[in-house]
Design a protein around this motif. Structure first.
Motif, PDB file in Angstrom:
ATOM      1  N   ASN A 183       4.367  25.189 -77.029  1.00 42.92           N
ATOM      2  CA  ASN A 183       4.827  26.114 -75.997  1.00 42.92           C
ATOM      3  C   ASN A 183       4.410  26.022 -74.914  1.00 42.92           C
ATOM      4  OD1 ASN A 183       6.650  26.037 -77.733  1.00 42.92           O
ATOM      5  ND2 ASN A 183       6.874  29.170 -77.909  1.00 42.92           N
ATOM      6  N   ALA A 184       2.675  26.382 -74.969  1.00 41.82           N
ATOM      7  CA  ALA A 184       2.238  26.470 -73.252  1.00 41.82           C
ATOM      8  C   ALA A 184       1.627  25.016 -73.395  1.00 41.82           C
ATOM      9  CB  ALA A 184       1.075  27.293 -74.179  1.00 41.82           C
ATOM     10  N   ILE A 185       1.668  23.898 -74.050  1.00 41.27           N
ATOM     11  CA  ILE A 185       1.059  22.174 -73.112  1.00 41.27           C
ATOM     12  C   ILE A 185       2.729  21.395 -73.325  1.00 41.27           C
ATOM     13  CG2 ILE A 185      -0.030  20.246 -74.612  1.00 41.27           C
ATOM     14  CD1 ILE A 185      -0.798  22.271 -76.474  1.00 41.27           C
ATOM     15  N   GLN A 186       2.246  20.577 -72.474  1.00 38.84           N
ATOM     16  CA  GLN A 186       2.897  19.969 -71.619  1.00 38.84           C
ATOM     17  C   GLN A 186       3.335  18.529 -71.769  1.00 38.84           C
ATOM     18  OE1 GLN A 186       1.981  19.500 -67.488  1.00 38.84           O
ATOM     19  NE2 GLN A 186       2.590  21.635 -66.760  1.00 38.84           N
ATOM     20  N   GLY A 187       4.319  18.071 -72.138  1.00 42.29           N
ATOM     21  CA  GLY A 187       4.594  17.046 -72.783  1.00 42.29           C
ATOM     22  C   GLY A 187       4.545  17.226 -74.065  1.00 42.29           C
ATOM     23  N   VAL A 188       4.783  17.584 -74.580  1.00 39.07           N
ATOM     24  CA  VAL A 188       4.896  17.659 -76.153  1.00 39.07           C
ATOM     25  C   VAL A 188       6.328  17.844 -76.485  1.00 39.07           C
ATOM     26  CG1 VAL A 188       2.756  18.948 -76.655  1.00 39.07           C
ATOM     27  CG2 VAL A 188       4.525  20.356 -76.126  1.00 39.07           C
ATOM     28  N   GLY A 189       6.963  18.452 -75.388  1.00 45.71           N
ATOM     29  CA  GLY A 189       8.586  19.025 -75.945  1.00 45.71           C
ATOM     30  C   GLY A 189       8.385  19.897 -76.871  1.00 45.71           C
ATOM     31  N   LEU A 190       9.210  19.858 -77.570  1.00 48.75           N
ATOM     32  CA  LEU A 190      10.071  20.462 -78.669  1.00 48.75           C
ATOM     33  C   LEU A 190       9.969  20.905 -80.181  1.00 48.75           C
ATOM     34  CD1 LEU A 190      13.846  21.368 -78.089  1.00 48.75           C
ATOM     35  CD2 LEU A 190      12.097  22.821 -76.791  1.00 48.75           C
ATOM     36  N   GLU A 191       8.714  20.086 -79.926  1.00 48.97           N
ATOM     37  CA  GLU A 191       7.687  19.495 -81.657  1.00 48.97           C
ATOM     38  C   GLU A 191       6.549  21.029 -81.473  1.00 48.97           C
ATOM     39  OE1 GLU A 191       6.587  18.348 -84.226  1.00 48.97           O
ATOM     40  OE2 GLU A 191       7.730  17.538 -83.423  1.00 48.97           O
ATOM     41  N   ASP A 192       7.687  21.499 -83.357  1.00 51.57           N
ATOM     42  CA  ASP A 192       6.735  22.123 -83.537  1.00 51.57           C
ATOM     43  C   ASP A 192       5.660  21.968 -84.109  1.00 51.57           C
ATOM     44  OD1 ASP A 192       7.600  21.380 -85.258  1.00 51.57           O
ATOM     45  OD2 ASP A 192       8.469  22.836 -86.178  1.00 51.57           O
ATOM     46  N   PHE A 193       5.361  20.412 -84.827  1.00 53.92           N
ATOM     47  CA  PHE A 193       3.653  19.995 -85.458  1.00 53.92           C
ATOM     48  C   PHE A 193       3.823  20.956 -86.829  1.00 53.92           C
ATOM     49  CE2 PHE A 193       2.607  19.421 -81.398  1.00 53.92           C
ATOM     50  CZ  PHE A 193       2.623  17.835 -80.862  1.00 53.92           C
ATOM     51  N   GLU A 194       4.114  21.237 -87.261  1.00 59.93           N
ATOM     52  CA  GLU A 194       4.734  21.504 -88.655  1.00 59.93           C
ATOM     53  C   GLU A 194       5.147  20.366 -89.433  1.00 59.93           C
ATOM     54  OE1 GLU A 194       3.532  24.639 -90.091  1.00 59.93           O
ATOM     55  OE2 GLU A 194       3.711  25.985 -88.066  1.00 59.93           O
ATOM     56  N   THR A 195       5.554  19.469 -88.672  1.00 57.73           N
ATOM     57  CA  THR A 195       5.830  18.221 -90.510  1.00 57.73           C
ATOM     58  C   THR A 195       4.489  18.300 -91.745  1.00 57.73           C
ATOM     59  OG1 THR A 195       5.906  17.183 -88.282  1.00 57.73           O
ATOM     60  CG2 THR A 195       6.190  15.907 -90.130  1.00 57.73           C
ATOM     61  N   ALA A 196       3.341  18.507 -91.326  1.00 57.27           N
ATOM     62  CA  ALA A 196       2.683  18.593 -92.602  1.00 57.27           C
ATOM     63  C   ALA A 196       3.178  19.616 -93.636  1.00 57.27           C
ATOM     64  CB  ALA A 196       1.650  18.199 -93.002  1.00 57.27           C
ATOM     65  N   GLU A 197       4.063  21.162 -93.110  1.00 57.63           N
ATOM     66  CA  GLU A 197       4.220  21.216 -94.204  1.00 57.63           C
ATOM     67  C   GLU A 197       5.315  21.040 -94.648  1.00 57.63           C
ATOM     68  OE1 GLU A 197       2.235  24.248 -95.023  1.00 57.63           O
ATOM     69  OE2 GLU A 197       0.494  23.875 -93.707  1.00 57.63           O
ATOM     70  N   ARG A 198       6.823  20.794 -93.748  1.00 58.56           N
ATOM     71  CA  ARG A 198       7.678  20.230 -94.732  1.00 58.56           C
ATOM     72  C   ARG A 198       7.466  19.169 -95.840  1.00 58.56           C
ATOM     73  NH1 ARG A 198       8.653  19.951 -89.442  1.00 58.56           N
ATOM     74  NH2 ARG A 198      10.093  21.366 -88.574  1.00 58.56           N
ATOM     75  N   ILE A 199       6.124  17.953 -95.417  1.00 58.64           N
ATOM     76  CA  ILE A 199       6.012  16.731 -96.477  1.00 58.64           C
ATOM     77  C   ILE A 199       5.590  17.378 -97.649  1.00 58.64           C
ATOM     78  CG2 ILE A 199       4.414  15.037 -97.098  1.00 58.64           C
ATOM     79  CD1 ILE A 199       4.574  14.511 -94.177  1.00 58.64           C
ATOM     80  N   PHE A 200       4.442  19.051 -97.647  1.00 58.26           N
ATOM     81  CA  PHE A 200       3.965  19.347 -99.552  1.00 58.26           C
ATOM     82  C   PHE A 200       5.027  20.128 -99.653  1.00 58.26           C
ATOM     83  CE2 PHE A 200      -0.281  20.223 -96.171  1.00 58.26           C
ATOM     84  CZ  PHE A 200      -0.342  18.637 -96.271  1.00 58.26           C
ATOM     85  N   ALA A 201       6.161  20.287 -98.908  1.00 51.23           N
ATOM     86  CA  ALA A 201       7.266  21.557 -99.895  1.00 51.23           C
ATOM     87  C   ALA A 201       7.509  20.519-100.610  1.00 51.23           C
ATOM     88  CB  ALA A 201       8.330  21.636 -98.389  1.00 51.23           C
ATOM     89  N   ARG A 202       8.551  19.331 -99.963  1.00 47.66           N
ATOM     90  CA  ARG A 202       8.342  18.460-101.176  1.00 47.66           C
ATOM     91  C   ARG A 202       7.726  17.841-102.181  1.00 47.66           C
ATOM     92  NH1 ARG A 202      10.926  13.613 -99.691  1.00 47.66           N
ATOM     93  NH2 ARG A 202      12.220  13.364-101.335  1.00 47.66           N
ATOM     94  N   SER A 203       6.018  17.436-101.784  1.00 45.24           N
ATOM     95  CA  SER A 203       4.878  16.689-102.827  1.00 45.24           C
ATOM     96  C   SER A 203       5.432  17.800-103.638  1.00 45.24           C
ATOM     97  CB  SER A 203       3.893  16.147-101.977  1.00 45.24           C
ATOM     98  OG  SER A 203       3.587  16.886-101.099  1.00 45.24           O
TER      99      SER A 203
END
Length: 948
Positions: A480-500
């Motif tokens: 939220n404090a970094i310019q340019g990243v948009g609304l990306e939360d960078f929790e993608t790996a956790e979502r992948i692990f939830a399935r794997s």
């Protein structure tokens, strides 16, 4: 139906039913053993003819159970021999694999002929081998027909294994198999595994046995597992041919180009702040049990995959970060207390935070390390691979995976992943990592520093995990404090692990080969699913960003008007807040040398006073007579030595007095050294002005330090508690955040105790504080103690709750506008990639059809699946174009450095559907409005009307 095979292990040999070959007898070697016993193929066929009529009558009867019972009885009663088998499990697997390898290219050709019907039209009939007039009958398993036997035509010049595959079956051994499994059955099992990773081979084997009305036997599970391995190998070789025909077989093509939103750069597009947003993280679910009691691994095969980083490459970073000997939190155990098996040397490699400086890594890294230690203590020793370390882009396309071997989440895994990304993927990257705040400093102190800085990359902390970091860390590393990243939360790996995690039960007891096989199989299907839903994800992000702007822009404007602030002034306040927490210190270091000198003088005076007091007590214990000291000399005592209490106390005083003499001498030397270094000609006396001024400062120094520490911890806790009330935060999320703050609450409790001690020593004493009251503070204004600190922030404008809320909402709006910019760029890239891919598919299929390439059918099937995904993506792309508030370009562009497309492939101009006709796209969009079932129908109808 296969004969009920029997195998009983003995120390002297193995009992083998005469007509049945064991699946692991490795083909040629097993057959040679039987042949040496004068029981070759010819004898087996004669025996089959002899007993055939008797069993054909029973097989035609309705009592199937009686047939199978008699078959088993015959196997035990006639023809069995005791064959001595001294081979190990490892040698059997090795022979099994070596016998299959030379036949695989031929099996691939046979599979292509079977799977994709007749040979290409331009092949002459004379090239097709004539089938043998005498087909061979073999026992088969086919879940679709439940047939017990099948007649396999035998071709001239080929092997029986090829003939089986050409007929739709796969033998359980490469030479002279006695059982074959239909390819449709194996394909059904593969499809089930793709969409239900936890579905085991044993479960499918039990299903087969149920369909054939026979009890489950582990023997059949072994047959199915081995045949499935070969079937997947054949499919992998077919897929490599497909990728070769499409020009996608170059090394690392998948990681570099599988996500068009990240990699498909267009001419004239607005460049993003970051070339790619990448998430890295480790997960310990996909563990594999280690061998025990000195047992060796039987399956020594290696699985080749472009997903896995080689262990040798990962180990090159093993010594890059050394484990710190002194930890503020518990370290990982060097060995398990419960492990009584020799498992080789233990690691002393560093954690991802060990390479960072203490100033950077102190609060967040220690908490992460403590959690990692508690987690790994339960796993180490039982498992060989303790999990995986994964790297994926923000669209959830997996780039690379690394095995974590007999360790927790060490620095070498993250360093290896960072190195591979920077080496293979150009441009500026934003890495999201749970401990990115400390690991970025680790990278800058490693051999990756120059490459990392040259790329312009940096690290951040994922949004969810970031709320459990210190507020100082959040000011720099939270998305939220970094310019340019948009609304990306960078929790993608956790979502992948939830399935794997569904794979865990299947790979826990598997061999290294099959574990890698199943993981590779899962991630390939995962990437296919993610690609098919890529436009849907962008649509959701676009809608979310528009909603944020629509619902929060006006309230923020009203808040700023009431506060008398502008957006520019609000941004300045945010910078001031960030600077304040970065430079927040406990005391001014300018008086350190003066304090050190006065403290040395005080310590010397204290030691002198204590020495004087002990000496006086020692002299008072001298023997007296009528009040007068009488010094005499007594001869040493003989015999047993007995010490009374007076003598013991005297000797203790004597020892204490000697130690104090040494201390006074040492402190005197230290004071003299300080005076010489600071050019102090006359020793300061307690009546001197500077001495009294320094003593007054020292009197409040401990108080100020204790109060400053308490202030910092309480402020950080209050700001983090504010995050617990963010909108739409669920109960489980709030619970996780609260638990992550418990460690800091314990630190606050200790800080309160230190403050109370210091407050009582002041003149006059300051009021103490109650822990229960401090732990329930909810606003900074309630913490009245802050008025006594040098760094009082209550008067700071950004400390106001209203301004802080305005700052938070303003940052959210800024990130929403950035998300729209990012989505506009990625949507156009995806649209152009679909257009170019359709051109590639049509040209490639036309060329393969003209050349009569056997791989034409496989490429066509790949294109059908891909076109289905592209049709779905195009439907959502058109939805995005139709959104109220869409600000991008509603048409594809031109890939950077690519030639202009031809006009003969269905691309009629700018703004059209590029491989999917405008009519079909509009129809898909209309049906998409009606629900998921209509969407599927539209895609199926689109595929039916495709012309290739």
């Amino acid at each position: 139906m296969p004969k009920a095979a029997t195998k009983k292990s003995h120390s002297k040999g193995v009992r083998v039913a005469a007509p049945t070959h064991h699946a692991l007898d490795s083909g040629a070697e097993s057959f040679q053993t039987i042949k040496d016993k004068k029981l070759g193929m010819k004898a087996l066929q004669e025996e089959r003819k002899k007993v055939g009529p008797r069993y054909s009558q029973l097989k035609n009867s309705t009592d199937e159970l009686l047939v199978y019972a008699l078959q088993s009885l015959r196997n035990f009663s006639e023809g069995h021999r005791i064959v001595k088998d001294t081979r190990t499990w490892s040698s059997r697997i090795k022979n099994f694999d070596e016998n299959w390898k030379p036949r695989l290219p031929l099996l691939v050709e046979a599979y292509l002929r079977y799977r994709y019907a007749s040979p290409p039209p331009d092949r002459s009939a004379s090239d097709i081998p004539e089938p043998s007039p005498s087909p061979i009958t073999i026992d088969v398993l086919d879940i679709y027909t439940c047939q017990s036997t099948a007649s396999i035509p035998v071709s001239e010049g080929g092997t029986f294994a090829e003939d089986l595959v050409a007929a739709g079956y796969l033998g359980t051994t490469p030479v002279s198999p006695s059982l074959a499994i239909s390819l449709k059955t194996l394909e059904l099992f593969r499809c089930i595994r793709l969409f239900k990773p936890s579905f085991s081979t044993e479960a499918f084997t039990k299903l087969l046995c149920h369909q054939y009305y026979i009890p489950y036997r582990r023997y059949y599970r072994t047959l199915l597992a081995d045949a499935f391995d070969i079937y997947l190998t054949i499919l992998d070789l077919v897929e490599k041919r497909v990728m070769e025909r499409l020009g996608r077989d170059v090394p690392d093509w998948r990681a570099q180009n599988s996500c068009p939103c990240c990699s498909y750069e267009l001419e004239g597009e607005e460049p993003g702040a970051h070339w790619r947003m990448i998430c890295i993280d480790g997960n310990n679910s996909l563990k594999r049990l280690a061998t025990s009691q000195g047992r060796q691994t039987g399956d020594m095969r290696t699985f080749e995959s472009d997903y896995f980083l080689p262990r040798a490459f990962v180990d090159t970073f093993a010594n890059e970060v050394k484990a710190r000997q002194r930890q503020s939190k518990p370290d990982l155990p060097v060995e398990s207390e419960d492990d009584d098996v020799d498992q080789g040397p233990r690691t002393r490699e560093g954690f991802p935070t060990d390479g960072a400086s203490d100033e950077v890594s102190a609060p967040c890294a220690s908490n992460w390390k403590a959690a990692a230690a508690d987690e790994v203590k339960k796993m180490w020793g039982m498992f060989d691979e303790t999990g995986i370390f994964l790297c994926a882009c923000r669209h959830a396309m997996v780039l690379w995976v690394a095995d974590m071997v007999r360790s927790g989440e060490l620095a070498k895994y993250a360093l290896a992943m960072t190195s591979r990304v920077n080496e293979k993927i150009k441009g500026k990257k934003m890495f999201g990592y749970d401990i990115g705040c400390a690991f970025e400093d680790t990278v800058l102190h490693s051999i990756l520093r120059d490459l990392f800085l040259a790329s312009g990359s940096r690290f951040c902390v994922p949004a969810f995990h970031g709320y459990s970091h210190s507020y100082r860390c959040q000011c720099h590393y939270h998305p939220n404090a970094i310019q340019g990243v948009g609304l990306e939360d960078f929790e993608t790996a956790e979502r992948i692990f939830a399935r794997s995690n569904e794979l865990a039960s299947v790979v826990r007891g598997a061999s290294v080969y099959r574990r890698h096989l199943f993981i590779d199989m899962f991630f390939r299907q995962h990437d296919r699913d993610r690609y098919a839903n890529m436009a849907q994800m962008l649509h959701g992000n676009y809608v979310q960003a528009l909603e944020v702007i629509e619902t929060q822009a006006e309230p923020v404007a009203a808040m700023l008007e009431n506060l008398g602030l502008t957006r520019e002034k609000l941004a300045d306040l945010a910078k001031e807040e960030k600077t304040c927490f970065t430079t927040l210190k406990d005391e001014d270091p300018t008086n350190v040398h003066t304090v050190a000198y006065v403290e040395a003088l005080q310590a010397l005076q204290k030691a002198k006073d204590e020495l004087l007091e002990v000496s006086e007590r020692f002299r008072r214990r001298a023997p007296r007579e009528d009040g007068v000291v009488q010094l005499t000399f007594l001869a040493p005592r003989s015999g047993p030595v007995g010490y009374d209490s007076d003598l013991s106390e005297t000797r203790k005083l004597e020892t204490r007095r000697r130690h104090l003499h040494d201390r006074v001498d040492r402190l005197s030397a230290e004071v003299a050294s300080i005076e010489a270094d600071y050019n102090i000609e006359t020793r300061w006396q307690p009546t001197d002005f500077l001495y009294r001024q320094t003593v007054d400062y020292i009197a409040t120094r401990q108080y100020q330090r204790a109060l400053g520490k308490l202030q910092r911890l309480v402020i950080l806790r209050l700001f983090e508690l504010q995050k617990l009330n963010i909108a739409r935060t669920g109960y489980k999320v709030r619970t996780y955040l609260a638990k992550s703050l418990q460690r800091r609450c314990k630190a606050i409790r200790r800080a309160v105790e230190e403050y109370n001690v210091a407050a009582r020593e002041l003149q006059p004493p300051r009021p103490t504080v109650d822990w229960d009251k401090v732990s329930h503070y909810s606003f900074i204004e309630e913490f009245s103690l802050l008025q006594d600190t040098r760094n009082d922030i209550r008067s700071k404008p950004w400390a106001s709750s209203d301004i802080r809320e305005a700052m938070r909402l303003s940052r959210r709006i800024d990130r929403a506008y950035e998300e729209i910019t990012n989505c506009n760029r990625e949507i156009r890239r995806l649209h152009m990639a679909i257009r170019d891919e359709e051109i590639l598919f049509r040209n490639t299929l036309r060329q393969l059809r003209e050349d009569g390439d056997p791989a034409h059918g496989a490429v066509e099937e790949y294109c059908k699946h891909r076109r289905a995904a592209n049709a779905r993506n195009m439907a959502y792309i058109e939805r995005i174009y139709a959104l109220k508030g869409f600000t991008g370009i509603p048409s594809p562009g031109c890939r950077l450095g690519a030639p202009e497309p031809n006009d003969d492939v269905g691309v009629s101009g700018e703004g059209e559907t590029d491989g999917v006709s405008q009519e079909l796209e509009e129809e898909a969009e209309e049906r998409l409005e009606d629900g998921a079932s209509s969407e599927v129908f539209a895609i199926v109808e689109y595929l039916a009307r495709l012309t290739t």
